[in-house]
Each structure stands twice: as C-alpha cells, then as structure tokens.
Scaffold this motif. Structure first.
Motif, PDB file in Angstrom:
ATOM      1  N   ASN A  25       0.821  -1.199   0.000  1.00  0.00           N
ATOM      2  CA  ASN A  25       0.000   0.000   0.000  1.00  0.00           C
ATOM      3  C   ASN A  25       0.855   1.250   0.000  1.00  0.00           C
ATOM      4  O   ASN A  25       0.453   2.285  -0.459  1.00  0.00           O
ATOM      5  CB  ASN A  25      -0.911  -0.009   1.230  1.00  0.00           C
ATOM      6  N   ASP A  26       2.057   1.128   0.538  1.00  0.00           N
ATOM      7  CA  ASP A  26       2.943   2.286   0.599  1.00  0.00           C
ATOM      8  C   ASP A  26       4.357   1.830   0.352  1.00  0.00           C
ATOM      9  O   ASP A  26       5.037   1.354   1.232  1.00  0.00           O
ATOM     10  CB  ASP A  26       2.834   2.956   1.967  1.00  0.00           C
ATOM     11  N   GLU A  27       4.788   1.939  -0.894  1.00  0.00           N
ATOM     12  CA  GLU A  27       6.103   1.452  -1.253  1.00  0.00           C
ATOM     13  C   GLU A  27       7.198   2.437  -0.908  1.00  0.00           C
ATOM     14  O   GLU A  27       8.353   2.225  -1.205  1.00  0.00           O
ATOM     15  CB  GLU A  27       6.155   1.133  -2.758  1.00  0.00           C
ATOM     16  N   THR A  28       6.862   3.559  -0.316  1.00  0.00           N
ATOM     17  CA  THR A  28       7.886   4.532   0.035  1.00  0.00           C
ATOM     18  C   THR A  28       8.344   4.335   1.471  1.00  0.00           C
ATOM     19  O   THR A  28       8.742   5.262   2.152  1.00  0.00           O
ATOM     20  CB  THR A  28       7.350   5.962  -0.133  1.00  0.00           C
ATOM     21  N   THR A  29       8.272   3.106   1.956  1.00  0.00           N
ATOM     22  CA  THR A  29       8.705   2.811   3.309  1.00  0.00           C
ATOM     23  C   THR A  29      10.123   3.293   3.512  1.00  0.00           C
ATOM     24  O   THR A  29      10.991   3.009   2.707  1.00  0.00           O
ATOM     25  CB  THR A  29       8.666   1.280   3.536  1.00  0.00           C
ATOM     26  N   PRO A  30      10.398   4.050   4.576  1.00  0.00           N
ATOM     27  CA  PRO A  30      11.763   4.515   4.793  1.00  0.00           C
ATOM     28  C   PRO A  30      12.689   3.358   5.078  1.00  0.00           C
ATOM     29  O   PRO A  30      12.255   2.254   5.403  1.00  0.00           O
ATOM     30  CB  PRO A  30      11.616   5.430   6.019  1.00  0.00           C
ATOM     31  N   LEU A  31      13.978   3.629   4.906  1.00  0.00           N
ATOM     32  CA  LEU A  31      14.958   2.579   5.144  1.00  0.00           C
ATOM     33  C   LEU A  31      14.866   2.051   6.565  1.00  0.00           C
ATOM     34  O   LEU A  31      15.102   0.902   6.832  1.00  0.00           O
ATOM     35  CB  LEU A  31      16.373   3.109   4.884  1.00  0.00           C
ATOM     36  N   ARG A1003       2.307  -7.492   3.219  1.00  0.00           N
ATOM     37  CA  ARG A1003       3.297  -8.497   2.844  1.00  0.00           C
ATOM     38  C   ARG A1003       4.207  -8.004   1.723  1.00  0.00           C
ATOM     39  O   ARG A1003       5.365  -8.399   1.623  1.00  0.00           O
ATOM     40  CB  ARG A1003       2.608  -9.792   2.391  1.00  0.00           C
ATOM     41  N   SER A1004       3.695  -7.139   0.874  1.00  0.00           N
ATOM     42  CA  SER A1004       4.431  -6.749  -0.320  1.00  0.00           C
ATOM     43  C   SER A1004       5.793  -6.121  -0.044  1.00  0.00           C
ATOM     44  O   SER A1004       6.748  -6.420  -0.738  1.00  0.00           O
ATOM     45  CB  SER A1004       3.585  -5.792  -1.166  1.00  0.00           C
ATOM     46  N   PRO A1005       5.919  -5.231   0.958  1.00  0.00           N
ATOM     47  CA  PRO A1005       7.241  -4.635   1.180  1.00  0.00           C
ATOM     48  C   PRO A1005       8.328  -5.660   1.440  1.00  0.00           C
ATOM     49  O   PRO A1005       9.492  -5.420   1.114  1.00  0.00           O
ATOM     50  CB  PRO A1005       7.010  -3.747   2.414  1.00  0.00           C
ATOM     51  N   LEU A1006       7.968  -6.807   2.004  1.00  0.00           N
ATOM     52  CA  LEU A1006       8.967  -7.837   2.278  1.00  0.00           C
ATOM     53  C   LEU A1006       9.605  -8.324   0.986  1.00  0.00           C
ATOM     54  O   LEU A1006      10.832  -8.412   0.854  1.00  0.00           O
ATOM     55  CB  LEU A1006       8.325  -9.014   3.009  1.00  0.00           C
ATOM     56  N   ALA A1022      29.624  -3.666   1.210  1.00  0.00           N
ATOM     57  CA  ALA A1022      30.731  -2.715   1.274  1.00  0.00           C
ATOM     58  C   ALA A1022      30.422  -1.573   2.241  1.00  0.00           C
ATOM     59  O   ALA A1022      31.296  -1.122   2.980  1.00  0.00           O
ATOM     60  CB  ALA A1022      31.034  -2.170  -0.116  1.00  0.00           C
ATOM     61  N   PHE A1023      29.177  -1.113   2.250  1.00  0.00           N
ATOM     62  CA  PHE A1023      28.786  -0.015   3.117  1.00  0.00           C
ATOM     63  C   PHE A1023      28.326  -0.497   4.494  1.00  0.00           C
ATOM     64  O   PHE A1023      27.885   0.310   5.309  1.00  0.00           O
ATOM     65  CB  PHE A1023      27.669   0.808   2.477  1.00  0.00           C
ATOM     66  N   ALA A1024      28.416  -1.822   4.704  1.00  0.00           N
ATOM     67  CA  ALA A1024      27.975  -2.400   5.980  1.00  0.00           C
ATOM     68  C   ALA A1024      26.552  -1.953   6.306  1.00  0.00           C
ATOM     69  O   ALA A1024      26.243  -1.568   7.433  1.00  0.00           O
ATOM     70  CB  ALA A1024      28.936  -2.020   7.101  1.00  0.00           C
ATOM     71  N   ALA A1025      25.675  -1.993   5.279  1.00  0.00           N
ATOM     72  CA  ALA A1025      24.289  -1.535   5.448  1.00  0.00           C
ATOM     73  C   ALA A1025      23.343  -2.682   5.784  1.00  0.00           C
ATOM     74  O   ALA A1025      22.123  -2.516   5.723  1.00  0.00           O
ATOM     75  CB  ALA A1025      23.820  -0.836   4.172  1.00  0.00           C
ATOM     76  N   HIS A1026      23.909  -3.857   6.161  1.00  0.00           N
ATOM     77  CA  HIS A1026      23.048  -4.995   6.489  1.00  0.00           C
ATOM     78  C   HIS A1026      22.034  -4.631   7.569  1.00  0.00           C
ATOM     79  O   HIS A1026      20.848  -4.928   7.452  1.00  0.00           O
ATOM     80  CB  HIS A1026      23.878  -6.176   7.012  1.00  0.00           C
ATOM     81  N   ASP A1027      22.528  -3.991   8.619  1.00  0.00           N
ATOM     82  CA  ASP A1027      21.665  -3.726   9.773  1.00  0.00           C
ATOM     83  C   ASP A1027      20.507  -2.798   9.411  1.00  0.00           C
ATOM     84  O   ASP A1027      19.365  -3.020   9.831  1.00  0.00           O
ATOM     85  CB  ASP A1027      22.485  -3.124  10.904  1.00  0.00           C
ATOM     86  N   ARG A1032      14.781  -2.515   8.341  1.00  0.00           N
ATOM     87  CA  ARG A1032      13.648  -2.159   7.481  1.00  0.00           C
ATOM     88  C   ARG A1032      12.765  -3.372   7.243  1.00  0.00           C
ATOM     89  O   ARG A1032      11.537  -3.288   7.316  1.00  0.00           O
ATOM     90  CB  ARG A1032      14.166  -1.605   6.157  1.00  0.00           C
ATOM     91  N   LEU A1033      13.382  -4.524   6.981  1.00  0.00           N
ATOM     92  CA  LEU A1033      12.611  -5.750   6.780  1.00  0.00           C
ATOM     93  C   LEU A1033      11.853  -6.115   8.051  1.00  0.00           C
ATOM     94  O   LEU A1033      10.665  -6.454   8.002  1.00  0.00           O
ATOM     95  CB  LEU A1033      13.536  -6.898   6.379  1.00  0.00           C
TER      96      LEU A1033
END
Length: 1411
Positions: A25-31, A1003-1006, A1022-1027, A1032-1033
């Motif tokens: 419904n809202d694909e602009t979910t923030p990170l 469910r869609s954002p997942l 590389a940016f260690a952005a896993h967390d 976000r997930l």
C-alpha cells in the motif's frame, strides 16, 4: 462430530488464512521505520491484562471489531488499538532463533527443525495439554447420547436423570470450546513465530551469500522461500499435534466401541492396519508431486520476474508476444503439475474418506454376521464414535502428508541457510595507523566465479543420484587444471622475457609464437579462462590513488570484487584494513528518496549536514536537485528508473562521499556523464573528497585515461586476461612505446578530440590566452547554461504540481462485489458452473443423510432374516458416498483450473501490454506478487475453501432439516439462533475482511525489499548496510505479522462465541427430548429418531461455526481474484497491430530512414512537466546524427518518442512518409534497432539472449559475436591482428555459455557487447545508440564504432553519447537543451558558430592535452 468439525475447521483454515497476495500500500517505506511493539509476553495483550473473562473468551478484541464494523475500512494505524505482544515481535522472535540456529551450526548435522523446536517448542507443547483436555471431553457426547436413548426407552426413568445428562453435555461442550480455542490460539502464535524466523533468516542469508551461491539462487526462488515455504511451515504448526492426538482419539474410540459392539470392532482395526502402509505410500507420492509442483512454480515465477523486471528492454525489442508464449508455456506446465497433484489428492481423499466408512461397515457387518441384532442405542452411539474417529483417521494421513510437504520446505529453507557465505576480507597483518600504512594487499591471488560451474538439473539427478557430487568434483579438477595452465603460461612468459631482452636491458611485450609441437594450453583446453584473476600481487597504501585500466572482460571489476570478497579465492591471500565504500559499475539505487539513497547505511544516525551538502556539491547534483519536484526528498523509482544514467552515477558517488571511507572502490563512475561533468567529478569528488588530504585511498577502475596524468594518481595498473600486465606511473608506462598502456593512450589520441579538431573548424585560441583561462571560460559558459536550465526547471515545477511517483495500491472496501464471483464463474466455463457444482455436493450430502437414516431404520426394523439385506444397502450407500465425494471434488478442480488458466492468461496479456508509465509508478514487487502469491491463492486456496464451504453448508442444511423434522418445536429456538449467527457473521466479517486485506498489502514490502536488495548485495556489504536494511525488513514484518495476529485472534473470538451458542442448541435439543419423555413412553422407534436428532445436534455447532468461518475465508480468498481482475483492466498501450502495418510492409517500410519531428511535445505522465517542448528537426535518410546535451535535456527521450514508449502529447513523428502513430507498436519497434544505455540479459545461454525465439542460424549468431569481438574467429592464425580488442575480447567459448539471472556473471562491458551483437542481427534501417559504448574501453569503443559504421552504413543512426569522439564524424549534431533542439547542424558548422557544442568540444580538447 463437534470434535471433528472443530479440528477440521482449524486445520483447513491454516490453508486459507493469510493466503492473499502480498501487495504494498505504501512502497515509500523509509529505510528504517518504527515497529509496533507491546510490553509483556503473555497471550493476552496489555490492554486487557487482569480481566479473566475477557481473556477467556477473547473479549479484548471486541473494541477493535466494533471500531472496524462502524468505520467499515481499517487503516494500518488502527491496529495500534491492540499492540502486537512482545513475544510475537520480530526482534525477540528472531533473536531466540538465531541463538539456537548458531548452536546448530556447530553440530555435525545442523537441523532447522531442532532449532525451531528449541526456540518456540515450549509454548507449542503446552498447547498440546489443552488439546488433550478437548479430546477427552469429546467422548462425553457419545456417552450422553447412549444414556439419553436408554433414558428415552425407559418409560419409568426420572426426569432428573435427563436433566442431569443435559447439563453434563452442555458443560462438556463449553469446556471443549474454550480448551480448543486457546489451543489453536497458541498454535497460531507458534506459526507466526516460525514464519517470522524463517522470513528474517532467509533475508539475512540472502545478504551474505557467497558470489557462487548468488549466481545459482534466483530471486524467484528466494522469494518463494520467503512466501510459500515460510507459509507452509507456519501452517504445519496448527495441526502438527495431530500426530499424537489422532492416535489417541482412534485408540479411545476403539475402547468405547469395544464396550458397544465387543470384539466386532477388531474388524475395524484390521481395516486400519491394512490402510496404514497405503497411507505411507500415498504421503510419499504427494510429497513427490508437491516437489515437482514447487519446481514448476519456481521456474514460472522466475521467468515472470525476469521479464517484468526488464520490461523496458522487452518493449524496445517488441518481445511481448514471444515472451507471453514462453511464460504461458511454463504456466501450462505448472497447471499440468497442479492437475496431477489435485487428481492424486482427490484419489487419496477418496481412500481416506472411505476408510472410516469401511471401518464402520466391517464392524457392523462382523457384528451382524456373528449373530447379533443391531439395536438403536448401540448403533447411534457407535456411529457417533465413528464420527469422532473419522477425523483422526482422515487427519493422520493428512498430517503425514502435510509433514511430507513441510519437510520439502524445511529442506529447501535449510539448504538455503546452509549455503556458503561470503568470506569477509579481514585486515590480516595490516595495521591502518601509520601514515604510509598498507590498506589493501593481495599476495599471489587467483580467483574464479562459480557461475561457470556446470548446473545439474533434476533429470540428471534421477538418472544418477551422484551426479551433483561428481560435477562438484569435476569442477574442482577443472579449477586445478586452470591454475596449472595459468602457471605454465606465466612460466613461458617469464622464459620468453628472459630470452628476448635487448642489449639495452629493455624487455619487449611481444608474444612469441608457439613452435610446432609445443604444448599450448590455450589451444588444448583454454581452461585458464575459468579464472577471473591470475596470480595477482598488489598493495595500496594510505593516500594512494590507483587507477585500474584494461580491456572489456580483462578483470577490472573482478579486481574490485576480490577486495570486497565477492569472488572465490582459489589461491593466495587478500587483506583489507579500514572502512570501505564501493561504487558499482551499475549503480545500486533503492526505491527511496534521493536523500535516503545518499545516506544509505547511515539512516537513523546523526545527520552531518556539512558533509551531506559537500557530497551534493562535489557530485554536481545541485542542478539536478533543483529540477526535481521535491529536491532531495523526491522519491526515486525502483532501480533508479526515474533517473538518467548520469544522475544514478552521481547519487551513488555522493553516497560514497558521505560514507567517508578509508578505502573507496570506484568502478567506472565517469563513463555515464558528459566530459565536463566527468572532469568535475574526478577533480572535486574523487581527488579532493574521496582521496582527501591523502589520508585515505582510492582504487579507481576507469576507461577515462585522459584523467590519469594527474599528480595525485599514484599508479596505473593494466589488467589483461585477469593478470597484471604492467603497472607504474603514467609517465613510466607511456615512456615505453610497446606497453599495453601506450597502445591505450595511442588509441585515445587517435580517436579522441584534440586541438586539431578545433583548428579544422577554424576555431583559434587568442594569443597569450593560457590553458587555465580557457578552462575557466568554458566552465563558466557551461555553468551558465546549467543555471538557465535550473531556472526553467524551477519555473515549470511551480506551474505543474508533480504527483507522488509510486502509486498507492488500490484497496477495495466492503464486500467482494458480485461481479468478481461472476467473472470467476465465467472464466471457469459459465454462470451455470456454480449451480452444477452445488448440485453435485448436494447429492453427496443426500447420500450421507440417507446412510444415517438407514442405520437408524435398520436398528429399529431389522431382524435376523433381513440383516444381510440391510447390510448390503448400507454397503452400497457407503460406496456411493465415497465415489460421489471423489467426483464432486474432481469436477470442481477441472473447472477451477480452467478459471486459473484463463485469469492468468488475461492478466499476463494485459500487464505485458501496459504502458511504461505503469511500470515507472508501480513497484515491481507488487506486480510480481500478483503473479506469484495471488495466483497461488487462486490456484489452490480458493479451491480448498470453496470445497470446505460447500461441504459445511450442505451439512448445516441437512442437520437443520433432520432436527426440525424430528422435533418441530426445535425450530422456535432455531430461528433466533440462526438470526444471531447471521448478525455475528456480518459483525465479524467486516473487520475480518479488512484485517485480511491489511495482512495482504503489508506483505508486499517484504518481497519488494528482497527484489531490490539482491541486485545490490555487493554495495550493501561494502557499506555495511546490512543492519539498516534488516531493520527495514523487520519493521515491515512486524506490521504484517501484527495484522496476521489480529486476523487469527478474531477467528478465535468468533469461534468461541459461535460454539457457546452451539452449546445452547445442543442443550435445547436434549431438553426437548427430556420434556417429550412422557410422550415417547418408551417407544423404540421414537427413541431412535430423537437419538438421531441429538446426534445431529451434536454436530451442528461445528458445522455452523465452520460455515461462517469458511464463508469469511472464501470471501477473503476471493479478494485475490478481485486483485487479478484489477490487473486485467489496466489501460494498455496503443494497438500492437493495425491495418496500416500491411501498407507499410508492402512498401518495405522504412526504406531510407528519413525522420521528421514536427512540433513534438511529450510528458512522461499526466501532471508532469513537458520533456520535449515542441521539437522540430528533420533527419535525412541514412544520415548519422550525434546527440549531446546536459542531464535531463531530453536526449534519451528521443528514443522514447521514436519507439512510442511514451506517446506524444502534441505534434507528430514521420518516418519515410508514414506517421508512426498510425502503425502498430510491434511493427514500429521491430523496425528500429536500439542499443540502450543499460544492457539487460536474461538467464539462459548466450544463444537464448541473442536469439530468444530461435529465428537465426548458428553461423549468423557466431558471426555477430565475432564481429563485436566476444567470440574468437575459428580461423585465427598466428599472425592475427595486433588490435588489443582482437587479442583480449574472446571470452566466450560457445553459444551455449551460461548467462546467470541479470547477466551478473558478465562484466557490464561484455553485457553491452552482447546487446550490440543482438542489434546487429536485425539489420534495421534506423538505429538508436543510447550511450551504447559507455562501459567499454577506448580501444573497444573504436573497434565497435568501426563495426557499427560498417554494419549500419546505410542506416539512419542516432547516437546519444558522452564521448564526443564517437560522434565527431557524424553528419549532424543535435544539441538538446530543455526539451528543444538548441543546435542542429554539421559538426564543423556548429564549432565555427559557437555555442554549447563548441564549449563541450573545447572542454574535451583541453582534457586531451593532459596526455
């Protein structure tokens, strides 16, 4: 029957609940978003703790149901009325699983089942005690029935005995209801935790997969693990206890049957013993079919995903129809597997449904054959016990089958979780503290991509189960041979170098030809090509800027990937000390705002405004942000679809600047931008910011050699065929005229723009004017142009209010419309289909009612002479019941599959023909989910819920008919009770439907997040952005699981109330019988009929409860059909075929390629500013046109308008006398060859990518590959060409070389060459090249330009380029500025006239002075 229905309802509901397709419904979910959590860890939410009665009957949910009923449409924020319990929140749930899974990984044989049990098993075991209580109480009903019949047969029995029996059965039924509801509530919570753990674990694993595993695991497969497999594991928790309680109920039933019928029940036991091995084989067969079905579904979803993710390429190539056929072929195969599965399931259901009937028949038959007369109390009591036993006999094989299916999912998930992970590159012995410290070090590194590893399919495994193990060993042997060959080559090269040294001590790089009879590894096996890097020795110290250059496929990107740990290191060692940043050759852009993309892994941290503004400035983004409607808060489409290639590159560079890493890895960042912008990025971004005050390091892969003669460039490394061919400073390498680098420089000088180009045009430099003065003057003029454009852009943005990019998903309100049901019926064959299926189910139920009545009649009228006749009729009735149930379901399946095929066919056809604006504003994850999870619901869930609904409705009708017929007074109580049921259904259904819809859209954002991040895994690491991404997930998962939790809680709320009223019905039926005791006066026949009435009363609670539940679930599942219908009505592009196509075909259109733009105005979507603003140009036939201009000027829009990817608002485009608006899109697009900026490849082979629909012979395919330098000529002799391209571009072995999903096993340059080869096949009269050679080196560029001029010599060619040297020999130059033709004419004319083109050429010419 109550126990049976109570259990069946829950068991079936797990197959339907949550089955809707997840759409966003809202694909602009923030990170990073805030998850909803509550305090406490009890089953009951905080809001109602301490209120015992509220907890017991789930009264804490009533306020939400009342609110939903009054509001009619719930919003996600409304769910906060009842917070998600802490022990169901994603954080705590995943933490405990990760702890136990980490412990399992230390074991020799890790077990996912064991980890899940240790994580969530305690509450699941406690639920078992509630089920045990329920099962024990379920036998009170038959006992009371037997006692009540005996009471009615005894005319002298006191009324108090009847009232006591009535109270006893009412109390037991009430206790059963409460126990089983809380049992299922605990099971639902366990299932929720299991799914949460699996989804989170799969996503986290996807972020750390090794490069080899990533190339063998498709996005479609991983999506199915998170959706279908995770849901299957969630469902199994609800009826896993059936393993023990089925046996418990069967044993206890047999014990009571022994009391009723004596040793005759042994015959029934014998039947069950015979059925058990059959059940085992059936379960194994179901598992095999389920595995085959999942494989077919994976293949179809994967093809679907690839095509939908690359729709721009599909439309440019006019491949919609061929890909439609290809996807439908895969869909037909899937439906064949599904049909086999349903037929097998129907047959097994017939066996399982027939088993309890066979047990009853054998028991009654033995009882009669041994000389006993069947009496009514024993008959009806035994029948009630058989009804109790019917469910566990049915359930046990189903549980075994479900466990078998779940084990398939367990194996799939466990196999994925055990995949090899990326080996993080550690610092080793490096210490990044000294000023001159080493930050990156490689020692004798050889590496390979496992993507070249041969794949083993299921067919090969069936023939030879050891095939995979043998293939793995063979692969390792090949890699060993490749290393050996590479070493032998190096020995030979060293030997040649030692023997071919001149007297001055300078060695030559000329290769000696192989002598006849000598070993040549390249000719024998060429196995060394398996290695992407060969014996690399390298160091990068703090403060160094090291440039990596080389030919296409030479190993430049692999060099950076080895530092990131993205390749498999075979020998040697890599060490990295310090924080990394990485700019990928294909920039990774998220569907988020510009600002979020720049902050990336730093979202949620303290914002550094100064550093952010500096990043914007040095990456030349100020002008672009001024053009965007909301500045840096403007939403970017998926994969950066709404940005140009240059804008994507600069946003990704700004991300690297903001990250402020110790070591920056930059892969070809300058190729996607204009020359003057590239100069700015190199000087300001790379040198000044990324390198800093020489306290940081930069490793730059580039084809822009003109910038390498810079004082800050420490070294230049030349890679060739995966080796470091040479290295040194710019001056050292260029001083050696025979070096490879000197050849690169020579090619650039020869093909590039220099002062001579200006001299030829009569452009002179004033005497005394220094180079610095000229540079500053040119920069000022270009900046002035950019400022003017910015002012225009701002003016336009004030006039036109832009829309939000990503559309919100359409969400229906209220009941599913009647038209949806009718459309489904029409798709199944017509509106008569529902009536036919209902009639068949009614006939089946009539047979079942007849059997019960016949047994009562038999027990009342049978004697020793007629027992066999009664038994024979009973046996025939049982056979008819089994066969009718089998054929009723099978007929329904045939009609359902027809509907599935037709709905999918229509949706695919419409979506493939949707305009690009639909794809630009709709997240791909949302579209894919319509084709995956929604279609899964339509394929399976709708069928299952419809079958259950029809069965229970027929059961309710037959029950009411029997009770009303025996005890007419019962109807007086039935009317208000049924009215209450209807009220409860309406009250409950409104909120329940909304909760199901919220569950679905959350469910869609997942899956959208998964699809986005898989492509950018290297950048994320590389940016260690896993967390940040994992958070976000988990936030999205919390939102979705919150809706699911409330959905299941609402089911328990409804069930406990309906069962309480059902208990009142049972009590009233018994009370009516007690009050009629005196009237019956011990009559055997009447006592039997009243006993039959009570027997049916015992079953009505479950039947009514389940019918309400199934009505709600069926409507909720029909939402999937509603959503599919919605996509069947998407507006389409113009007609693909028109009557004018025949005229054009007859005229051999286009014959010359003359193009006229007449007042062409174009905007990408309504309410957006015009991109073309009255373009008027005439392009003569067979002319060559070069197009230049700033970012956003409308260069690429020329291609968009010519191919009618977006239709003109005003004006027209005429090609060879025909207005292209009158032509069919297929005709138009097939006649224009396009080589786009972003090369797209599909999984398969080189052959399937060049010729996906088998239109050309192999020799033609090999020919185009040879002409672009990707395939070596078969007749190459030792005196082959000295061209660098001809020496090093032969990277393909054959047309059968494998291509991974997205072409990730090829470099971007190789992908671009494959796309060029694809264009060469069509022989079009009009060719559009949109930055076609931006990703290749200068020599390959010159080589390709020569090929293109030869192959398309007579064609009209429109070339959009940043490299001005590629268009300087064009007939015309078109300078685009603000959607208009700012300049148009011959190159010399424009140079002599002055303007933007001259400014660009002067800037490029001044750059050439550096080398």
């Amino acid at each position: 029957m109550t126990a049976a229905y109570g259990s069946i309802s829950q068991e079936e509901s797990t197959k339907s609940n949550g089955a809707l397709d997840p759409t966003n419904n809202d694909e602009t979910t923030p990170l990073v978003s805030t998850s909803i959590k509550s305090e406490g860890d009890n089953d009951m939410p905080v809001v109602s703790r301490g209120i015992f009665s509220s907890w017991l009957i789930f009264g804490w949910l009533t306020p939400l149901l009342e609110y939903g009923h009054s509001k009619k449409q719930l919003d996600p924020s409304d769910l906060n009325m009842i917070p998600l319990p802490q022990d169901c929140s994603t954080g705590p749930v995943t933490d405990i699983f990760e702890e136990h899974w980490a412990a399992e990984l230390k074991e020799k044989n890790p077990s996912l089942v064991r980890a899940l049990y240790r994580s969530y098993g305690a509450d699941f075991v406690r639920a078992g005690f509630l089920k045990l209580t329920h099962d024990c109480l379920s036998f009170v009903g038959p006992a009371v029935l037997h006692a009540m019949i005996n009471y009615l047969r005894d005319a002298n029995a006191p009324r108090s005995r009847g009232l006591t029996l009535t109270a006893l059965v009412a109390l037991s039924q009430l206790s059963m209801s409460l126990a089983v509801r809380h049992y299922f509530f605990k099971c639902y919570k366990t299932g929720l935790r299991v799914r949460t753990a699996v989804v989170a674990a799969v996503y986290k694993k996807a972020l750390v997969l090794s490069s080899g595993e990533r190339q063998t695991r498709t996005v479609g497969e991983i999506t199915n693990l998170m959706s279908i497999d995770a849901k299957r594991l969630q469902d199994i928790t609800t009826y896993l206890h059936g393993v023990w309680y089925s046996v418990f109920q069967i044993v206890l039933s047999l014990y009571f049957l022994w009391g009723q019928l004596g040793s005759s029940c042994l015959a029934g036991i014998a039947v069950m013993i015979v059925v058990m091995p059959i059940t085992k084989n059936v379960a194994q067969g179901i598992a095999r079919l389920q595995k085959a079905l999942m494989k077919a579904r994976d293949e179809r979803v994967n093809i679907n995903s690839e095509v939908l993710s690359s729709m721009k390429t599909v439309k440019i190539q006019a491949w919609e129809e061929p890909f439609f056929e290809r996807i439908m072929k895969s869909r037909v195969n899937e439906l064949k597997q599904l049909l086999r599965y349903w037929i097998y399931s129907s047959a097994t259901a017939m066996i399982w449904n027939g088993t309890p009937l066979a047990v009853a028949l054998s028991t009654f038959g033995t009882y009669v054959l041994t000389g006993h007369d069947l009496e009514v109390a024993s008959a009806l009591t035994s029948l009630a016990l058989f009804d109790i036993m019917r469910f566990p006999i049915f359930m046990l094989p189903n549980v075994i089958n479900s466990i078998a299916e779940a084990m398939v999912s367990i194996q799939r998930v466990q196999s994925f979780l055990l995949c090899e992970e990326q080996r993080s590159i550690g610092p080793g012995e490096l210490i990044l503290e000294d000023k001159d410290a080493v930050g990156v070090k490689m020692v004798n590194l050889s590496a390979a991509y496992d993507s070249k590893k041969p794949k083993i399919d299921d067919k090969m495994l069936k023939v030879n189960p050891a095939a995979k193990e043998l293939a793995d060993k063979d692969w390792e042997v090949q890699l060993l041979k490749a290393r050996l060959e590479a070493a032998e080559r190096e020995i030979k090269d060293l030997s040649r170098s030692a023997s071919i040294v001149d007297t001055g001590g300078h060695e030559t790089t000329t290769r000696a030809e192989s002598k006849p009879g000598t070993y040549d590894a390249e000719k024998e096996l060429d196995g060394a090509n398996l290695l992407c890097l060969k014996r690399i020795n390298f160091e990068c110290r703090r403060g160094e800027l090291i440039a990596i250059v080389g030919t296409v496929g030479g190993g430049k990107s692999s060099f950076l990937n080895s530092i990131l740990g993205e390749v498999r290191q075979l020998t040697g060692e890599t060490s990295v000390a310090g924080k990394l940043s990485f700019f990928a050759q294909s920039p990774f852009i998220l569907n988020a705002t510009v600002k979020d993309n720049i902050l990336f892994g730093h979202v949620g941290e303290a914002f550094d405004a100064d550093l952010y503004n500096k990043a914007i400035e040095v990456c030349a983004l100020k002008h672009d942000l001024a053009m965007l409607p909301a500045g840096d808060n403007t939403e970017i489409g998926e994969k950066g679809v709404t940005l140009s290639g240059g804008q994507k590159a600069r946003v990704a560079l700004a991300r690297a600047v903001y990250h402020k890493a110790d070591i920056s890895l930059v892969d070809d960042a300058l190729s996607a931008v204009d020359a003057h912008v590239a100069k700015h990025l190199f000087d300001k971004c790379i040198v000044e910011e990324l390198l800093g005050n020489q306290d940081r390091s930069v490793i730059l892969v580039t084809n822009a050699i003109q910038y390498l003669n810079h004082e800050k460039v420490s070294r230049v490394i030349v890679l060739n065929d995966g080796r470091i061919a040479e290295q040194g400073t710019y001056q050292e390498l260029t001083s050696r005229k025979d070096s490879l680098f000197s050849k690169f420089v020579a090619v650039v000088k020869e093909t590039g723009i220099g002062p001579g180009d200006l001299d030829e045009a009569g452009v002179t430099v004033e005497a005394g004017e220094s180079s610095l003065d000229i540079v500053e003057a040119v920069k000022e003029r270009l900046s002035a142009t950019r400022r003017r454009s910015s002012i225009k852009a701002n003016t336009n943005s004030e006039k036109v209010k832009p829309n939000v990019l990503m559309t919100e998903e359409v969400r229906s309100v209220g009941h599913v419309k009647l038209e949806v049901y009718l459309n489904y019926a029409r798709s199944a064959g017509g509106v008569f289909v529902p009536f036919l299926i209902t009639g068949i189910f009614a006939a089946t139920e009539f047979v079942n009612v007849f059997l019960k009545w016949w047994l009562t009649y038999w027990s009342s009228h049978g004697d020793s002479t007629s027992q066999y006749w009664f038994l024979g009729i009973y046996a025939l009735g049982n056979l008819a019941s089994v066969l009718s149930s089998f054929f009723s379901f099978l007929i329904m399946v045939f009609f359902a599959l027809k509907a599935c095929r037709k709905l999918y066919h229509k949706m695919l056809d419409v979506v493939l023909q949707a305009p690009m604006s639909f794809y630009d504003t709709t997240p791909i994850g949302r579209i894919i989910n319509r084709f995956s999870k929604d279609m899964y619901t339509v394929d399976e869930e709708v069928v299952m819920t419809l079958r259950s609904y029809l069965w229970t409705v027929m059961s309710v009708i037959s029950t009411i008919t029997v009770i009303s017929g025996v005890t007419p007074v019962f109807t007086f109580a039935l009317v208000p009770i049924l009215a209450f049921y209807v009220m409860q259904q309406k009250f409950f259904t409104v909120t329940y439907r909304e909760l199901k819809r919220l569950d679905s859209i959350n469910r869609s954002p997942l899956y959208a997040l998964l699809g986005e991040t898989i492509d950018g895994v290297a950048t994320i690491r590389a940016f260690a952005a896993h967390d940040a991404l994992t958070h976000r997930l988990m936030s999205s998962l919390d939102l979705q699981q919150h809706a699911y939790y409330l959905t299941q809680s609402s089911l328990c709320w409804l069930s406990v109330r309906l069962e309480m009223i059902g208990t009142a019905i049972i009590a009233f039926a018994c009370l009516c019988s007690v009050l009629e005791h005196d009237y019956i006066d011990g009559d055997e026949v009447l006592a039997g009929l009243y006993g039959l009435s009570i027997s049916y009363a015992l079953s009505i609670t479950g039947a009514l409860n389940w019918s309400v539940r199934m009505a709600s679930d069926f409507e909720a599942n029909m939402v999937a059909v509603e959503r599919v219908n919605e996509y069947c009505n998407i507006p389409s592009e113009a007609d693909r075929h028109t009557d004018d196509d025949k005229t054009a075909e007859a005229q051999s259109w286009p014959s010359g390629g003359e193009i006229n733009f007449v007042g062409a105005k174009l905007r990408y979507r309504p309410n957006l500013p015009l991109v073309l603003k009255g373009l008027d140009i005439h392009i003569p036939a067979s002319s060559k046109v070069g197009v230049v201009g700033r970012t956003g000027a409308g260069k690429s829009t020329l291609m968009t308008s010519l191919l009618r990817i977006v239709e003109l608002d005003e004006g027209e485009i005429v090609i060879d006398g025909l207005n292209i608006r009158n032509l069919g899109l297929a005709m138009l697009r097939k006649k224009i060859a396009v080589i786009p900026q972003d090369p797209v490849l599909f999984s398969g082979t080189v052959r399937t990518n060049l010729d996906p629909f088998e239109q050309y012979e192999d020799n033609l395919l090999e020919g185009v590959l040879t002409r672009v330098g990707l395939l070596k000529q078969k007749d190459v002799t030792g005196s082959g060409s000295n061209s660098i391209s001809s020496q090093s571009l032969g990277h393909l072995e054959s047309l059968e070389d494998l291509v991974s999903e997205g072409g990730i096993n090829f470099s971007v340059g190789q992908r671009q060459l494959l796309v060029i080869a694809r264009a060469l096949l069509c022989g079009a009269s009009i060719v559009i090249l949109d930055e076609a050679t931006a990703a290749v080196d200068a020599d390959t560029d010159a080589f390709i330009q020569k090929v293109l001029r030869t192959e398309f010599g007579s064609a009209t060619t429109i070339t959009v380029a940043h490299r001005l040297n590629t268009i300087m020999d064009s007939d015309y130059i078109l300078v685009m500025d603000d959607g208009r033709a700012s300049e148009f004419g011959a190159p010399k004319t424009l140079l002599s006239r002055g303007g933007m083109f001259r400014d660009l050429v002067e800037a490029a010419a001044l750059d050439s002075d550096d080398y």
